[in-house]
Design an enzyme around this catalytic site. Sequence first.
Site, PDB file in Angstrom:
ATOM      1  CG  ASP A   1      20.025  16.478 -47.120  1.00 18.46           C
ATOM      2  OD1 ASP A   1      21.258  16.670 -47.162  1.00 18.46           O
ATOM      3  OD2 ASP A   1      19.375  16.474 -46.060  1.00 18.46           O
TER       4      ASP A   1
ATOM      5  CG  ASN B   1      25.521  16.743 -42.412  1.00 15.48           C
ATOM      6  OD1 ASN B   1      25.440  15.779 -41.645  1.00 15.48           O
ATOM      7  ND2 ASN B   1      25.546  17.983 -41.980  1.00 15.48           N
TER       8      ASN B   1
ATOM      9  CG  ASP C   1      14.046  19.344 -38.542  1.00 17.27           C
ATOM     10  OD1 ASP C   1      14.723  19.042 -37.536  1.00 17.27           O
ATOM     11  OD2 ASP C   1      14.102  18.726 -39.619  1.00 17.27           O
TER      12      ASP C   1
ATOM     13  CD  GLU D   1      20.915  18.783 -40.460  1.00 17.56           C
ATOM     14  OE1 GLU D   1      20.505  18.625 -39.277  1.00 17.56           O
ATOM     15  OE2 GLU D   1      20.198  18.572 -41.455  1.00 17.56           O
TER      16      GLU D   1
ATOM     17  CG  HIS E   1      19.569  22.808 -43.715  1.00 21.64           C
ATOM     18  ND1 HIS E   1      18.403  22.302 -44.174  1.00 21.64           N
ATOM     19  CD2 HIS E   1      19.897  22.018 -42.663  1.00 21.64           C
ATOM     20  CE1 HIS E   1      18.049  21.258 -43.463  1.00 21.64           C
ATOM     21  NE2 HIS E   1      18.949  21.066 -42.543  1.00 21.64           N
ATOM     22  NE  ARG E   2      15.310  21.796 -40.915  1.00 22.44           N
ATOM     23  CZ  ARG E   2      14.719  21.987 -42.082  1.00 22.44           C
ATOM     24  NH1 ARG E   2      14.404  23.195 -42.492  1.00 22.44           N
ATOM     25  NH2 ARG E   2      14.431  20.969 -42.854  1.00 22.44           N
TER      26      ARG E   2
ATOM     27  CE  LYS F   1      21.929  18.139 -44.199  1.00 15.69           C
ATOM     28  NZ  LYS F   1      20.756  17.322 -43.979  1.00 15.69           N
TER      29      LYS F   1
END
Length: 672
Positions: free
Chosen positions: A52, A94, A329, A357, A401-402, A435
Amino acid sequence: MYSTRFLDIPPLVAAAGTVRLPGSKSISNRVLLLAGLCAGSTLIHDLLDSDDTRVMLDALRALGCGVTDADGAVRIDGIGGTLAIRKADIFLGNSGTSTRSVTAALAVLASTQGAQFTIRGVARMHERPIADLVDALRPLGCVIEYAGEPGYPPLRLGDGAAHALNLDGPIRVRGNVSSQFLTGLLQALCLVGNGHDVVIEVIGELISRPYIAITLNLLARFGVQVRNDDWARFTLPAGRRLTTPGAIHVEGDASSASYFVALGAIAARAETPIRIEGMGSASIQGDLAFVGAAQAMGARVRLGENWIEVSRGTWPLNPITLDCNHIPDAAMTLAVMALYATGTTRLTHIASWRVKETDRITAMATELRKLGAQVTEGEDFIEVSAPEAWRPAAIRTYDDHRIAMCFSLAAFNGLTAGNGGGVPVRVLDPQCVAKTFPDYFETLFAVVTPPAGSVPVITIDGPTASGKGTLASAVAQALGYHFLDSGAVYRATALAAMRAGARADDEPQLAWLARHLDLHFGPGRILMNGADVTETLRCEEVGALASKISAWPMVREALRTLQLSFHHVPGLVADGRDMGTVIFPAADLKIFLTASAATRAERRYKQLISKGISANIDSLRADLEARDARDQNRSVSPLKPAGDAMLLDNSALTVEASLAAVLDAWEQRRPF
Ligand code: DC
């Protein structure tokens, strides 16, 4: 970073130690853009290095900003609000923050200064809404066109002509889809019309307010004090001018911290907590509030200005009901913590998950269910109850990613009552963590403990030149496992003996040398006493001596601890002569690799010739048969297949075919 197709995390039971957080994504990207837009030079310390931020740096370069490395920090030379480049195609991957804020800034600059830019991203970015931002900018006179689907990137900004903007009335933006639109406007409107106040009004609810707080905080660091009237009306003062703070530090990422806060709450003892360095009570990030939510679930927390220590308090965890609007998040981490709670956890006000995402509500529900959890999802909430019976699951990560990071915490399922040693968790496409946290898994694995016997081992034994080194290293790479080339430790002992002038029959001295080897295995190279000995170790002379000295029991014993030390999370592939028989007798998969003497002699011959070393195929064959005889006939750990080994003759196989055979055998032993 793991770039394997999947990463299998073995069951884990404990955690302790210190982690250093990567820089905050939200702060990094805001600081980068502000530094790129203002005049002068900004030195940014502890900037996040991830996908990112890389796209944001590329965008700044495309706009003509200076980007230089300054002793680990990054120096940005800004454009001072005046475009130097008037046409560019900007790809923002993204990254939602980057796309929304670069769009706002460039829409304003291109429209007022007569330039033209396109903004693009990955396919998912072209499904993430941006209409609220476009609808706020167009009435000012900004020229913006949808280059694809209306309402979504890609976008064309500006038409090459300069237009005056109308900034008199309040600028209105909706706040209920993404707060990034408001962030974009706040930053962009610092660049124009500074003769008078500019007012931005939020229509309806403003979600994710803490992210706006970060924006306001950083704008202040760049010299613009925005007046905030109750999160509904923001006034940019007349005379505003973005001014570099000179140097700025990026604090650790609070969302990334959430995984380690959860880790501590699940698996750390009070005496040996998980210590997270890089952010704490002084943080300007809203996800700091995650700490309070984790406490409510049972975490025991000590909070310093720039660190957090977490250990298990209540266990099993308490279920909670929480409005997560302020921590969208980090709330995903709560959904995974809910797997360890005694009742149903309900997370509400999370509609924004659907435009991240991936559609995170659907994704989380689907993947949590695979583990056995009971999940109810709604338009803007999710309810999670712990599994009655945990199932080994292959977790899809949706390029998010999360999802990859929070599901790694499911590997602690062995801690829940009645779940025995626990089941492993497979994370598909683990590289998506790049990311925001490229080294996430390495950081996690450095502070966790598996129960005895849970970390898998694959052994590949075989005679010299059978190709086991090549195969074992390929298997290790495909699975993201550690790799032990045990021949190298014998060769290193032989090299140490040659250098020390030790005799090949001086068993005690050889064993002493073996115990005191200073060896480091890096990617593709081996260091001994700090010097690269990778090539030297491969010499025939070293190999021949290794074969001789490896017959001594004291030498073998001295090298055992070193070899065992490679057995780490997430797993190990070890090659040698006695990996499956002596060093790792309980290995999960044992391969005995053979090839005919003729094939092996020919391979070694080609190898030597390709390096420009002259060789004779007949004497090579004689040498390797002599070595086979020695390795097979010695009294300790003779070379022989383990009783439960799978025999693989690769005389007629390519490396790829051998690799496929081993991976296939491995997959059959996996529970996914
Ligand atoms: O696999 P290699 O050629 O690098 O091994 C060099 C020598 O080390 C080999 O001839 C025998 C010895 N060795 C051993 O005895 N046990 C092992 N596990 C690995 C190697």
